[in-house]
Design a protein around this motif. Structure first.
Motif, short mmCIF file in Angstrom:
data_model
loop_
_atom_site.label_atom_id
_atom_site.label_comp_id
_atom_site.label_asym_id
_atom_site.label_seq_id
_atom_site.Cartn_x
_atom_site.Cartn_y
_atom_site.Cartn_z
N SER A 1 1.05 -1.20 -0.02
CA SER A 1 0.04 0.14 0.08
C SER A 1 0.70 1.08 -0.18
O SER A 1 0.60 2.21 -0.42
N LEU A 2 2.07 1.09 0.67
CA LEU A 2 2.92 2.53 0.69
C LEU A 2 3.38 2.60 -0.73
O LEU A 2 3.60 3.72 -0.93
N MET A 3 3.96 1.74 -1.31
CA MET A 3 4.31 1.69 -2.80
C MET A 3 3.37 2.36 -3.63
O MET A 3 3.75 3.09 -4.54
N GLY A 4 2.04 1.76 -3.34
CA GLY A 4 0.90 2.39 -4.22
C GLY A 4 0.64 3.88 -4.05
O GLY A 4 0.57 4.67 -5.20
N GLU A 5 0.97 4.15 -3.04
CA GLU A 5 0.74 5.81 -2.43
C GLU A 5 1.87 6.42 -3.17
O GLU A 5 1.77 7.71 -3.56
N VAL A 6 3.22 5.86 -3.01
CA VAL A 6 4.34 6.70 -3.63
C VAL A 6 4.11 6.82 -5.21
O VAL A 6 4.31 7.92 -5.79
N GLY A 7 3.61 5.92 -5.75
CA GLY A 7 3.41 5.83 -7.20
C GLY A 7 2.28 6.91 -7.66
O GLY A 7 2.43 7.40 -8.64
N LYS A 8 1.11 6.90 -6.73
CA LYS A 8 0.27 7.83 -6.98
C LYS A 8 0.80 9.26 -6.72
O LYS A 8 0.55 10.28 -7.63
N GLY A 9 1.73 9.43 -5.80
CA GLY A 9 2.47 10.76 -5.66
C GLY A 9 3.30 11.31 -6.75
O GLY A 9 3.20 12.43 -7.01
N SER B 1 1.01 12.26 -9.62
CA SER B 1 0.40 13.48 -9.55
C SER B 1 1.36 14.65 -9.48
O SER B 1 1.11 15.78 -10.00
N PHE B 2 2.73 14.26 -9.00
CA PHE B 2 3.93 15.31 -9.14
C PHE B 2 3.84 15.76 -10.76
O PHE B 2 4.08 16.83 -11.14
N LYS B 3 4.22 14.57 -11.55
CA LYS B 3 4.27 14.55 -13.15
C LYS B 3 3.17 15.55 -13.71
O LYS B 3 3.40 16.44 -14.77
N GLY C 1 1.84 23.07 -14.78
CA GLY C 1 2.54 24.16 -14.87
C GLY C 1 3.36 24.64 -15.99
O GLY C 1 3.32 25.80 -16.34
N LYS C 2 3.64 23.74 -16.77
CA LYS C 2 4.59 24.15 -17.97
C LYS C 2 3.69 24.40 -19.06
O LYS C 2 3.79 25.59 -19.59
N SER C 3 2.44 23.92 -19.08
CA SER C 3 1.62 24.33 -20.23
C SER C 3 1.11 25.92 -19.82
O SER C 3 0.60 26.66 -20.67
N GLU C 4 0.86 26.14 -18.54
CA GLU C 4 0.25 27.26 -18.19
C GLU C 4 1.31 28.50 -18.47
O GLU C 4 1.10 29.71 -18.70
N ILE C 5 2.51 28.07 -18.22
CA ILE C 5 3.60 29.13 -18.37
C ILE C 5 3.73 29.30 -19.87
O ILE C 5 3.82 30.69 -20.44
N GLU C 6 3.34 28.32 -20.86
CA GLU C 6 3.62 28.56 -22.24
C GLU C 6 2.58 29.35 -22.50
O GLU C 6 2.57 30.13 -23.65
N ASN C 7 1.17 29.21 -21.86
CA ASN C 7 0.16 29.88 -22.52
C ASN C 7 0.32 31.58 -22.10
O ASN C 7 -0.23 32.32 -22.76
N ASN C 8 0.92 31.63 -20.91
CA ASN C 8 1.29 33.00 -20.46
C ASN C 8 2.22 33.70 -21.34
O ASN C 8 1.95 35.05 -21.63
N ALA C 9 3.25 32.99 -21.63
CA ALA C 9 4.04 33.63 -22.80
C ALA C 9 3.43 33.93 -24.03
O ALA C 9 3.93 35.03 -24.57
N ALA C 10 2.44 32.89 -24.50
CA ALA C 10 2.00 33.32 -25.85
C ALA C 10 1.24 34.62 -25.70
O ALA C 10 0.93 35.21 -26.35
N ASP C 11 0.71 34.71 -24.50
CA ASP C 11 -0.57 35.89 -24.40
C ASP C 11 0.34 37.11 -24.17
O ASP C 11 -0.06 38.28 -24.78
#
Length: 71
Positions: free
Chosen positions: A28-36, A39-41, A47-57
């Protein structure tokens, strides 16, 4: 310090952890690590797509039409 543990030492550590926590808890701990990690990725991609959208604007030309004719 940890450079000279070797394979036998790692196996011993794994067995001790397995005995202390049990297979179900570790699973169960390894499953939680995988979910984390997933989620991080996902957060990094968002975040990367938001930065690219702001740069385009920001790069968009916002000069009024009557000012463009004067130049």
């Amino acid at each position: 310090m940890l450079n000279n543990i070797g394979l036998p030492g790692l196996l011993l550590i794994a067995v001790v952890v397995l005995v202390l926590f049990g297979r179900g808890k570790i699973s169960s701990l390894m499953g939680e690590v995988g979910k984390g990690i997933t989620s991080f990725k996902k957060g990094l991609d968002e975040g990367k797509s938001e930065i690219e959208n702001n740069a385009a604007d920001a790069a968009r030309d916002v000069t009024p039409a009557d000012e463009k004719d004067k130049a």
